[in-house]
Write a protein that holds these residues in place. Structure first.
Motif, PDB file in Angstrom:
ATOM      1  N   LYS A   1       8.462   6.679   4.325  1.00 46.70           N
ATOM      2  CA  LYS A   1       6.830   7.700   4.570  1.00 46.70           C
ATOM      3  C   LYS A   1       5.865   7.897   5.355  1.00 46.70           C
ATOM      4  O   LYS A   1       4.963   7.217   5.103  1.00 46.70           O
ATOM      5  CB  LYS A   1       6.373   8.476   2.898  1.00 46.70           C
ATOM      6  CG  LYS A   1       7.972   7.577   1.911  1.00 46.70           C
ATOM      7  CD  LYS A   1       7.683   7.176  -0.021  1.00 46.70           C
ATOM      8  CE  LYS A   1       7.046   6.061   0.211  1.00 46.70           C
ATOM      9  NZ  LYS A   1       8.967   5.209  -0.211  1.00 46.70           N
TER      10      LYS A   1
ATOM     11  N   ARG B   1      12.284  -4.220  -7.501  1.00 40.73           N
ATOM     12  CA  ARG B   1      11.366  -2.851  -7.476  1.00 40.73           C
ATOM     13  C   ARG B   1      11.992  -2.308  -8.483  1.00 40.73           C
ATOM     14  O   ARG B   1      13.128  -2.806  -9.196  1.00 40.73           O
ATOM     15  CB  ARG B   1      12.016  -1.737  -5.571  1.00 40.73           C
ATOM     16  CG  ARG B   1      11.502  -2.605  -4.782  1.00 40.73           C
ATOM     17  CD  ARG B   1      10.406  -3.170  -4.832  1.00 40.73           C
ATOM     18  NE  ARG B   1      10.216  -3.455  -2.487  1.00 40.73           N
ATOM     19  CZ  ARG B   1       9.681  -2.768  -2.369  1.00 40.73           C
ATOM     20  NH1 ARG B   1       9.474  -1.517  -1.928  1.00 40.73           N
ATOM     21  NH2 ARG B   1       9.330  -3.023  -0.822  1.00 40.73           N
TER      22      ARG B   1
ATOM     23  N   GLU C   1       0.872   3.089   0.924  1.00 38.59           N
ATOM     24  CA  GLU C   1       0.000   4.207  -0.035  1.00 38.59           C
ATOM     25  C   GLU C   1      -0.909   3.436  -0.682  1.00 38.59           C
ATOM     26  O   GLU C   1      -2.160   4.424  -0.786  1.00 38.59           O
ATOM     27  CB  GLU C   1       0.533   4.046  -1.529  1.00 38.59           C
ATOM     28  CG  GLU C   1       2.714   4.923  -1.022  1.00 38.59           C
ATOM     29  CD  GLU C   1       3.875   4.005  -1.232  1.00 38.59           C
ATOM     30  OE1 GLU C   1       3.316   2.681  -0.129  1.00 38.59           O
ATOM     31  OE2 GLU C   1       4.883   3.935  -1.248  1.00 38.59           O
TER      32      GLU C   1
ATOM     33  N   MET D   1       0.260  -1.645  -1.957  1.00 42.55           N
ATOM     34  CA  MET D   1       1.286  -1.124  -0.750  1.00 42.55           C
ATOM     35  C   MET D   1       0.449  -0.530   0.325  1.00 42.55           C
ATOM     36  O   MET D   1      -0.262  -0.128   0.166  1.00 42.55           O
ATOM     37  CB  MET D   1       1.974  -0.457  -2.251  1.00 42.55           C
ATOM     38  CG  MET D   1       2.454  -0.921  -2.941  1.00 42.55           C
ATOM     39  SD  MET D   1       2.775   0.218  -4.195  1.00 42.55           S
ATOM     40  CE  MET D   1       4.151   0.866  -3.424  1.00 42.55           C
TER      41      MET D   1
HETATM   42 MG    MG Z   1       7.685   1.518  -1.428  1.00 44.74          MG
END
Ligand code: MG
Ligand code: ATP
Length: 573
Positions: A223, A456, A361, A359
């Motif tokens: 992403k 995860r 993000e 992360m």
């Molecule tokens: Mg990730």
């Protein structure tokens, strides 16, 4: 859930004396006062990281200490200022404007750092790409970001499908020969030489774009994560309190700037804090790494579990050949850090390895072990002051200690991503529970407030009604003397829901056999629990990993179940 014996010996940290005090009294507005824009109102993160020091007595201090097999170069803050100014002028001359995306696709080198800072100085958005990307990965990222300019080398150019990228107008080649330079191509060296070392910096808004990173691709298609100048507040503060930067420190972050660690903590945090930054080109080898630590007298070392596991695999004898006594502080990020590695590090380097979690993000560290606190091997530590972390169920209710759930962070914080490039829907998914950022990781909190990573969310295994995090099993597996690395997945099973399957690579000197499988199974059963012992074990020469060294469990699962493997652009060869 297993707890580990805390390691109480503290690291000689200086900046943060008491975690509890800091947590209680913290306020981001206070932190902002460290920046010159607090006085002047003029914002640019590259200015704060470089130029500000060049205007003080730090002017002639070494900012960048670069080395690889062929080069060894030093640049002071003043020289970094001039070189990045020149590059800013080069971009302006060819017409790059504020908000444009400028990508960099090249091996680590001083030129990479000049380009990155120069891009930010003119208000453009920089996108660093890891040098090992092949054509498809490069195309995807340049297409998605609509980069207008690219800095690369003639050697890497054949992986850039220039003709198929309509937005890409300018290519700046580092180390070009005259005949490499067609229309729209420029020689980095020539342009830099002709450019002025003085630059009118583009003063920006704190919410203006600064850098884009594509994620590692561990769980799916990478992403495009968009960060703004405001992130510098977090880079600076976490650098100060977690990395414990002091005047005179020699710091080495082993991450490539193609990944977020290589910029947030390979560029911004150290330079905002004014320390000397060691950058080493070339590949990993235990001898070369230790000799880098020795030669430059590195005092703070930030690396990743995969590297520490490889160093452990190479053995303590290799470490003992080098003088590593200058190292004061060691940190790790990127994957869960197995307790065995922490214990080995303490024995071998006489230092604790401080795990921390964040992360792409999140832009900066959110949960960490601090020099001033006891660490529990296997735990990623406690939230940074100013950050509230919690374990939530799928409805957004906070779970009590020891219950596994969604690791979530209260919004906002300074370095939080501001968008996923051209993917609003994906961005919104992270914030689906009002007031929270949902990380996609599964964890629990213990009664002392330490957070423990489990896996995860998608990798958590449901076996005979029990939820098992793959990390716990993997960490037990690597304690076995024959096991180098382990990746654990859930495999559908008609009776148990899922069974645990472990993929294992062996240490040198060990051969696969059925006896060994059984031995390993019993080892986990007795050391962890019967339900967590893998029912199936498969030996592999190598586990599938991202180029940043993360085990790709989704690929193991796809192989096992004969499913499509998905995006492999970030997988190692
Ligand atoms: Mg990730
Ligand atoms: P993608 O999002 O493309 O699947 P990725 O999540 O691996 O890839 P990154 O942003 O580089 O991309 O990595 C962040 C993730 O790495 C975290 O969500 C977490 O799963 C893992 N991670 C990072 N640090 C730690 C840590 N200290 N302990 C456990 N896991 C960690």
């Amino acid at each position: 859930m297993k707890q580990t014996e805390p390691i109480k010996v503290m690291t000689e940290g200086n900046n943060l004396k008491s975690y509890e005090e800091a947590y209680k009294n913290f306020n981001w507005d206070e932190a902002e006062k460290a920046f010159s824009w607090h006085e002047t109102g003029k914002v640019n993160a590259a200015y704060e990281a470089i130029d500000r020091h060049a205007e003080t007595q730090r002017r002639d201090q070494i900012a960048l200490l670069y080395s690889d097999a062929n080069r060894e170069e030093k640049y002071t803050f003043q020289q970094m200022k001039e070189q990045s100014n020149r590059f800013g002028n080069v971009l302006r001359k060819i017409g790059v404007k504020k908000g444009d995306r400028v990508f960099i696709f090249m091996p680590r080198s001083p030129e990479l750092y000049f380009s990155l800072l120069g891009t930010i100085k003119i208000g453009a958005i920089v996108g660093p790409l890891f040098e090992a990307f092949m054509e498809a990965a490069v195309r995807d990222r340049l297409e998605d970001s609509e980069a207008v300019a690219l800095v690369t080398t003639p050697q890497l150019l054949n992986r850039v499908p220039v003709d198929e990228l309509p937005a890409l107008k300018h290519i700046i080649l580092v180390g070009a020969e005259e005949n490499d330079l067609n229309d729209g191509f420029y020689s980095f060296e020539k342009e830099m030489e002709a450019a002025s070392p003085e630059l009118d910096i583009e003063w920006v808004d704190r919410e203006d774009g600064m850098i884009m990173h594509y994620t590692s691709g561990s769980t799916g298609k990478p992403k495009g994560v968009f960060h703004v100048h405001n992130a510098m507040i977090q880079h600076y503060m976490t650098g100060k309190w977690i990395l414990d930067f002091q005047h005179g420190d020699i710091y080495w972050c082993t991450a490539d700037p193609g990944w977020v660690t290589g910029t947030s903590y390979g560029i911004f945090a150290p330079w905002l804090n004014g320390v000397t930054n060691v950058i080493r080109g070339g590949r990993f080898s235990p001898e070369d790494w230790y000799s880098t630590l020795e030669k430059y007298g590195v005092t703070i070392w930030y690396s990743a579990p995969t590297a520490f596991r490889m160093l452990m695999g190479a053995g303590a004898d290799v470490a003992k050949k080098f003088d590593l006594s200058k190292i004061r502080h060691i940190l790790s990020v990127g994957e869960p850090l197995n307790p065995e590695v922490v214990r080995w590090g303490l024995e071998t380097y006489n230092r604790r390895i401080h795990d921390n979690w964040w992360m792409t993000e999140t832009g900066g560290i959110l949960i960490s072990n601090y020099p001033c606190m006891e660490i529990k091997p296997g735990s990623m530590g406690k939230p940074f002051p100013g950050i509230k972390a919690a374990i939530l169920d799928d409805e957004g209710n906070e779970l009590p200690p020891y219950q596994m759930g969604n690791l979530a962070i209260k919004t906002p914080w300074p370095s939080m991503m501001r968008k996923i490039w051209k993917n609003e829907a994906k961005y919104k998914e992270y914030f689906r529970i009002p007031g929270w950022y949902i990380s996609g990781d599964s964890a629990y909190r213990d009664e002392d407030g330490y957070f423990w990573f489990q896996g995860r969310i998608d990798d958590v295994i449901n076996t005979s009604g029990e939820r098992v995090g793959p990390f716990e099993v993997e960490s037990k597996l690597v304690e076995h003397p024959a096991v180098a690395e382990a990746g654990v997945i859930g495999k559908p099973d008609p009776v148990r829901g899922e069974i645990i399957k472990a993929f294992i690579s062996l240490r040198d000197g060990h051969e696969p056999s059925d006896e060994l499988k059984e031995q390993i199974r019993v080892f986990v059963k007795e050391g962890l629990s019967a339900h967590a012992a893998p029912r199936e074990i498969e030996f592999k020469d190598k586990l599938p990993k991202t180029r940043s060294g993360k085990i790709m469990r989704r690929v193991l699962k796809a192989w096992e179940l004969d499913l499509p493997t998905g995006d492999l652009s970030t997988m190692e060869d």
